[in-house]
Write an enzyme that holds these catalytic residues in place. Structure first.
Site, PDB file in Angstrom:
ATOM      1  N   ARG A 227      37.968  31.153 -22.581  1.00 34.62           N
ATOM      2  CA  ARG A 227      39.202  31.878 -22.924  1.00 34.62           C
ATOM      3  C   ARG A 227      40.246  31.747 -21.820  1.00 34.62           C
ATOM      4  O   ARG A 227      41.004  32.685 -21.557  1.00 34.62           O
ATOM      5  CB  ARG A 227      38.910  33.339 -23.243  1.00 34.62           C
ATOM      6  CG  ARG A 227      37.746  33.547 -24.183  1.00 34.62           C
ATOM      7  CD  ARG A 227      38.006  32.992 -25.568  1.00 34.62           C
ATOM      8  NE  ARG A 227      39.015  33.715 -26.268  1.00 34.62           N
ATOM      9  CZ  ARG A 227      38.762  34.770 -27.043  1.00 34.62           C
ATOM     10  NH1 ARG A 227      37.546  35.179 -27.232  1.00 34.62           N
ATOM     11  NH2 ARG A 227      39.740  35.383 -27.662  1.00 34.62           N
TER      12      ARG A 227
ATOM     13  N   ARG B  58      45.348  36.204 -22.461  1.00 39.72           N
ATOM     14  CA  ARG B  58      46.189  37.342 -22.057  1.00 39.72           C
ATOM     15  C   ARG B  58      46.182  37.701 -20.584  1.00 39.72           C
ATOM     16  O   ARG B  58      47.010  38.507 -20.156  1.00 39.72           O
ATOM     17  CB  ARG B  58      45.800  38.573 -22.888  1.00 39.72           C
ATOM     18  CG  ARG B  58      46.278  38.471 -24.322  1.00 39.72           C
ATOM     19  CD  ARG B  58      45.631  39.509 -25.177  1.00 39.72           C
ATOM     20  NE  ARG B  58      44.183  39.320 -25.152  1.00 39.72           N
ATOM     21  CZ  ARG B  58      43.308  40.147 -25.719  1.00 39.72           C
ATOM     22  NH1 ARG B  58      43.748  41.224 -26.328  1.00 39.72           N
ATOM     23  NH2 ARG B  58      42.028  39.902 -25.674  1.00 39.72           N
TER      24      ARG B  58
ATOM     25  N   ARG C 181      53.750  35.525 -25.991  1.00 39.88           N
ATOM     26  CA  ARG C 181      53.256  36.394 -27.060  1.00 39.88           C
ATOM     27  C   ARG C 181      54.269  37.459 -27.458  1.00 39.88           C
ATOM     28  O   ARG C 181      54.173  38.030 -28.550  1.00 39.88           O
ATOM     29  CB  ARG C 181      51.938  37.064 -26.633  1.00 39.88           C
ATOM     30  CG  ARG C 181      50.712  36.257 -26.917  1.00 39.88           C
ATOM     31  CD  ARG C 181      50.327  36.283 -28.400  1.00 39.88           C
ATOM     32  NE  ARG C 181      49.535  37.462 -28.729  1.00 39.88           N
ATOM     33  CZ  ARG C 181      49.928  38.445 -29.500  1.00 39.88           C
ATOM     34  NH1 ARG C 181      51.106  38.402 -30.051  1.00 39.88           N
ATOM     35  NH2 ARG C 181      49.138  39.467 -29.740  1.00 39.88           N
TER      36      ARG C 181
ATOM     37  N   ASP D 267      41.360  29.432 -32.675  1.00 40.65           N
ATOM     38  CA  ASP D 267      40.364  30.492 -32.758  1.00 40.65           C
ATOM     39  C   ASP D 267      39.180  29.981 -33.566  1.00 40.65           C
ATOM     40  O   ASP D 267      39.320  29.015 -34.325  1.00 40.65           O
ATOM     41  CB  ASP D 267      40.963  31.744 -33.416  1.00 40.65           C
ATOM     42  CG  ASP D 267      40.066  32.958 -33.200  1.00 40.65           C
ATOM     43  OD1 ASP D 267      40.133  33.540 -32.098  1.00 40.65           O
ATOM     44  OD2 ASP D 267      39.282  33.297 -34.097  1.00 40.65           O
TER      45      ASP D 267
ATOM     46  N   TYR E 107      31.859  37.650 -39.103  1.00 41.15           N
ATOM     47  CA  TYR E 107      33.197  38.167 -39.434  1.00 41.15           C
ATOM     48  C   TYR E 107      33.443  38.157 -40.938  1.00 41.15           C
ATOM     49  O   TYR E 107      34.070  39.067 -41.478  1.00 41.15           O
ATOM     50  CB  TYR E 107      34.273  37.349 -38.707  1.00 41.15           C
ATOM     51  CG  TYR E 107      34.294  37.626 -37.218  1.00 41.15           C
ATOM     52  CD1 TYR E 107      34.800  38.833 -36.735  1.00 41.15           C
ATOM     53  CD2 TYR E 107      33.794  36.717 -36.313  1.00 41.15           C
ATOM     54  CE1 TYR E 107      34.801  39.113 -35.378  1.00 41.15           C
ATOM     55  CE2 TYR E 107      33.799  36.981 -34.944  1.00 41.15           C
ATOM     56  CZ  TYR E 107      34.303  38.183 -34.488  1.00 41.15           C
ATOM     57  OH  TYR E 107      34.299  38.465 -33.150  1.00 41.15           O
TER      58      TYR E 107
END
Ligand code: CP3
Length: 344
Positions: A28, A32, A41, A77, A152
């Site tokens: 990752r 962020r 973003r 993703d 998911y």
């Protein structure tokens, strides 16, 4: 497909060659904790960023411009290929599936896409990234493991211990089998396209590997992961298999066909290495260590490096880097990995 990049440090380590130093990348790494990512973003949603090949390429390159990392991982993703099946979802902040798949009708209704219609924006971003990437930096493609994607799709979103998914596995093993077959077929197509677009290696993320017992994993999940790995191997590029929060399954995963086993911080990596001296490994600093600041990061990294021989070891965290991670800790990690082999 991969021969052009065979000299890259990451690939030499995957082949367990004796390299000058160990390669490093961070799960990752485009995300962020980077101020430049947070700024972008503010203008675009995550879906818009990942859905646009040029923007996704920009984000993929952000950590490479800032840090001396040995691999870039394409900004996408694990859910990115699923619209090709006709599945609708959003992010809040993790994936939220509009209509979870819990019955035969929903699973039979999934579309059968042509390979070129599976996340074409990701395939284009890989090609654009390869053109912009420094020659020595490896390019990683990736996908979710069938079980983690099913988690998911059936549960609808990430919840603690996924009870609806486990109920479904217990009550409807044949439907689960049908869903995992569809997902492993789709991922095999997708990884092949990623290899053709210039990925040097691919990582399969099985983040929710550990939800079932070993016996249920063997019965319900292993055949699908095995078949995906075999087909990915036919693409001719190395496979990194990552399992998270599944210490009871580490040996079962080690028996699957993948060049690299990537483990989280709960796993005793030196002991694993002793049992599997020929296997390349990746990991496994606790991402929370970096929250404790650069000095703690430095000493934990030194301890990791001295606990395991450098041959065949790709340095990484044991799971994704946390959004609140200080940049100084990332710098400390990188400096420590580079310093180790300066003299040896
Ligand atoms: O590693 C990279 O830098 C490449 C990009 C990448 C993303 N997701 C971007 C992303 C990768 C490799 C993933 C994989 C992924 N996505 C996994 C497997 C790895 C893991 O962490 O276990 C999983 C389980 C997902 C599902 C997912 N997507 C979650 C749980 C979340 C939200 C919380 C989080 O961890 O960030 C997402 C959204 C997502 N995917 C973001 C990013 C950068 C955050 C979006 C944002 O708000 O900007």
């Amino acid at each position: 497909m991969s021969s052009a990049g065979a000299h890259r440090l990451l690939l030499r380590t995957i082949r367990c060659e004796d390299t000058g130093r160990r390669p490093l990348w961070i799960m990752r790494q485009a995300g962020r904790y980077l101020p430049e990512y947070r700024a972008l973003r503010e203008q675009h949603s995550f879906k818009a960023l990942a859905g646009d090949a040029e923007l996704a390429t920009e984000v993929t390159l952000m950590p490479i411009r800032r840090f001396a990392l040995d691999a870039a991982i394409v900004f996408a993703d694990i859910m990115s290929p699923l619209p090709a099946l006709g599945v609708e979802f959003d992010f809040d902040p993790g994936p939220v599936v509009a209509n979870p798949l819990r019955d035969r009708r929903a699973i039979e209704a999934l579309a059968t896409p042509a390979p070129q219609d599976v996340a074409p924006e990701v395939i284009k971003a890989l090609a654009l990234t390869r053109r912009a990437l420094p020659e020595h930096v490896a390019l990683l493609g990736f996908c979710g493991a069938p079980w983690t994607l099913a988690a998911y799709l059936v549960e609808g979103r990430g919840v603690k211990e996924f009870p609806t998914l486990r109920r479904f596995a217990a009550a409807e093993p044949e439907l689960l089998d049908r869903l995992l077959t569809r997902l492993s077929d789709l991922m095999a197509q997708y990884l092949l396209m990623q290899a053709k677009a210039g990925a040097d290696a691919i990582q399969i993320f099985d983040s929710w590997a550990g939800l079932l017992s070993l016996a249920d994993w063997n019965r319900l999940i292993r055949p699908h992961l095995q078949s995906l790995l075999v087909r990915a191997g036919e693409a001719g590029i190395p496979r990194i298999l990552f399992l998270q929060n599944a210490p009871h399954l580490v040996e079962a995963y080690a028996a699957l066909p993948a060049e690299v086993l990537a483990v989280d911080w709960r796993v005793d990596l030196p002991a694993f290495r002793q049992r599997h001296p020929q296997r390349a490994v990746q990991g496994n600093l606790d991402p929370a260590v970096l929250l404790a600041g650069p000095e703690t990061t430095r000493s934990a990294t030194r301890a990791l490096l001295s606990s395991i021989h450098r041959r065949g070891h790709i340095v990484n965290l044991g799971h994704g880097i946390l959004p609140q991670t200080p940049i100084a800790s990332v710098e400390a990690l990188i400096e420590t990995v580079h310093a180790e082999t300066a003299g040896s």
